[in-house]
Scaffold this active site. Structure first.
Site, short mmCIF file in Angstrom:
data_model
loop_
_atom_site.label_atom_id
_atom_site.label_comp_id
_atom_site.label_asym_id
_atom_site.label_seq_id
_atom_site.Cartn_x
_atom_site.Cartn_y
_atom_site.Cartn_z
N GLU A 184 6.36 75.80 -32.01
CA GLU A 184 6.12 76.04 -30.57
C GLU A 184 4.61 76.08 -30.29
OE1 GLU A 184 8.56 76.99 -27.85
OE2 GLU A 184 10.11 76.17 -29.15
N CYS A 237 17.81 74.00 -38.04
CA CYS A 237 17.12 74.52 -36.86
C CYS A 237 16.46 73.30 -36.21
CB CYS A 237 16.07 75.54 -37.25
SG CYS A 237 15.04 76.06 -35.86
N ASP A 288 18.21 74.18 -25.57
CA ASP A 288 17.73 74.87 -26.76
C ASP A 288 16.96 76.10 -26.30
OD1 ASP A 288 16.97 75.37 -29.48
OD2 ASP A 288 15.03 74.42 -29.11
N SER A 289 16.59 76.93 -27.26
CA SER A 289 15.78 78.10 -26.93
C SER A 289 14.37 77.70 -26.49
CB SER A 289 15.66 79.01 -28.16
OG SER A 289 15.00 78.30 -29.19
N HIS A 346 14.04 72.93 -34.44
CA HIS A 346 12.58 72.88 -34.44
C HIS A 346 12.04 72.20 -35.70
CE1 HIS A 346 12.90 75.88 -31.27
NE2 HIS A 346 11.60 75.81 -31.07
N CYS A 395 20.74 73.38 -30.64
CA CYS A 395 20.21 74.57 -31.29
C CYS A 395 21.24 75.06 -32.30
CB CYS A 395 19.97 75.63 -30.22
SG CYS A 395 19.48 77.24 -30.86
N1 DGL Z 1 15.82 75.60 -32.40
C1 DGL Z 1 16.77 76.62 -32.54
C2 DGL Z 1 17.70 76.47 -33.69
O1 DGL Z 1 18.12 75.40 -33.95
C3 DGL Z 1 16.35 78.02 -32.28
C4 DGL Z 1 15.13 78.55 -32.90
C5 DGL Z 1 14.87 79.92 -32.35
O2 DGL Z 1 14.85 80.04 -31.12
O3 DGL Z 1 14.70 80.85 -33.13
O4 DGL Z 1 18.08 77.36 -34.35
#
Ligand code: DGL
Length: 268
Positions: A148, A180, A6-7, A182, A69
């Site tokens: 984060e 997302c 993931d990012s 997150h 992600c």
């Molecule tokens: N967690 C990621 C997603 O599912 C990326 C969030 C990001 O880096 O902006 O989109």
């Protein structure tokens, strides 16, 4: 090993589900915390970063890749599948299938990063599955840095979540896709703001089920996966903040190792 990326730390919500459904296998995780968030970046940059993470995981011995992600799943998975000859799983399709099953009034909401929402992939796939479904999308980019930062319970986070979710509540959706990885960190708050009767879909959980099914049906791949609990977690920037959030989220103390993803992976 099952390679997951993931990012940032959002993909840990997928790791948690993989642990739930596939607890026999070693997991290798990389979060590109130095360059997160990806969600406001352009396609070419996101693809380049996705290639780097995949190279890293394969170099370290991953036999299966899980793109934890939505942003990368939305813009780069086709390119990843073309380039690499290993099973690659993404989160969008499993999330869509679960939403189609869940909705009764055929009004589905989607929140995600700008890149994910602008790609229109959720509308496309939801409509392909059922033309009658009305899709209401909304980018919710600020939720990523708040996660984060581990600002899960701050009043500011509650305010921002309300601002994003109230318009979807007014649309009377009965199903909401957390597009997302997150966002599951904020699942309780999101449910409160969008309405408790709305079914929340976590594509991370759905992909874990898909990977489990695949492994159960592919003995050749299953044999190649390392078993046990010697999981490894890498980040491209290591701070106290990530460490605390990661421990908290996985409910156990994990050792985050820093790796420079832009360097030659041979040195990693
Ligand atoms: N967690 C990621 C997603 O599912 C990326 C969030 C990001 O880096 O902006 O989109």
């Amino acid at each position: 090993m099952i390679g997951i990326f993931d990012s940032g730390i959002g993909g840990l919500t997928v790791v948690k589900k993989i642990f739930e459904y596939l607890n026999r296998y070693q997991v290798l995780y990389i979060g590109d915390t130095a360059r997160a968030p990806y969600g406001d970046r352009g396609k070419e940059v996101i693809k380049r970063y996705a290639f780097q993470a995949t190279d890293f995981l394969l170099h370290k011995g991953a036999k299966i890749i899980v793109v934890a992600c939505n942003t990368i799943s939305a813009v780069a998975v086709d390119d990843l599948k073309k380039k690499y000859n290993v099973p690659i799983f993404e989160v969008v399709n499993p999330g869509v299938r679960a939403a189609v099953k869940a909705t009764k009034n055929k009004r589905v909401g989607v929140i995600g990063t700008r890149a994910t929402i602008n790609s229109k992939i959720y509308e496309k796939l939801l409509h392909k599955a059922d033309k009658k479904i009305q899709v209401f999308t909304r980018p919710a980019p600020l939720l990523v840095p708040l996660v984060e930062e581990n600002w899960i319970k701050k009043p500011e986070t509650k305010m921002i979540a309300k601002r994003y979710l109230h318009p979807l509540r007014l649309k009377q959706i009965d199903t909401l896709i957390l597009a997302c990885t997150h966002y599951p960190f904020l699942k309780k708050l999101i449910s409160l703001k969008v309405g408790k009767n709305v079914t929340i879909i976590d594509p991370g959980e759905e992909v874990a089920k898909v990977v489990k099914k695949y492994i159960d049906q592919h003995r050749d791949i299953e044999k190649m996966l390392k078993k046990g609990s010697r999981h490894q977690f890498f980040v491209s920037d290591k701070t106290e903040k990530f460490q605390t959030a990661a421990n908290h989220w996985l409910g156990t103390k994990i050792k985050l190792k820093k790796v420079d993803m832009y360097m030659n992976i041979e040195q990693a």
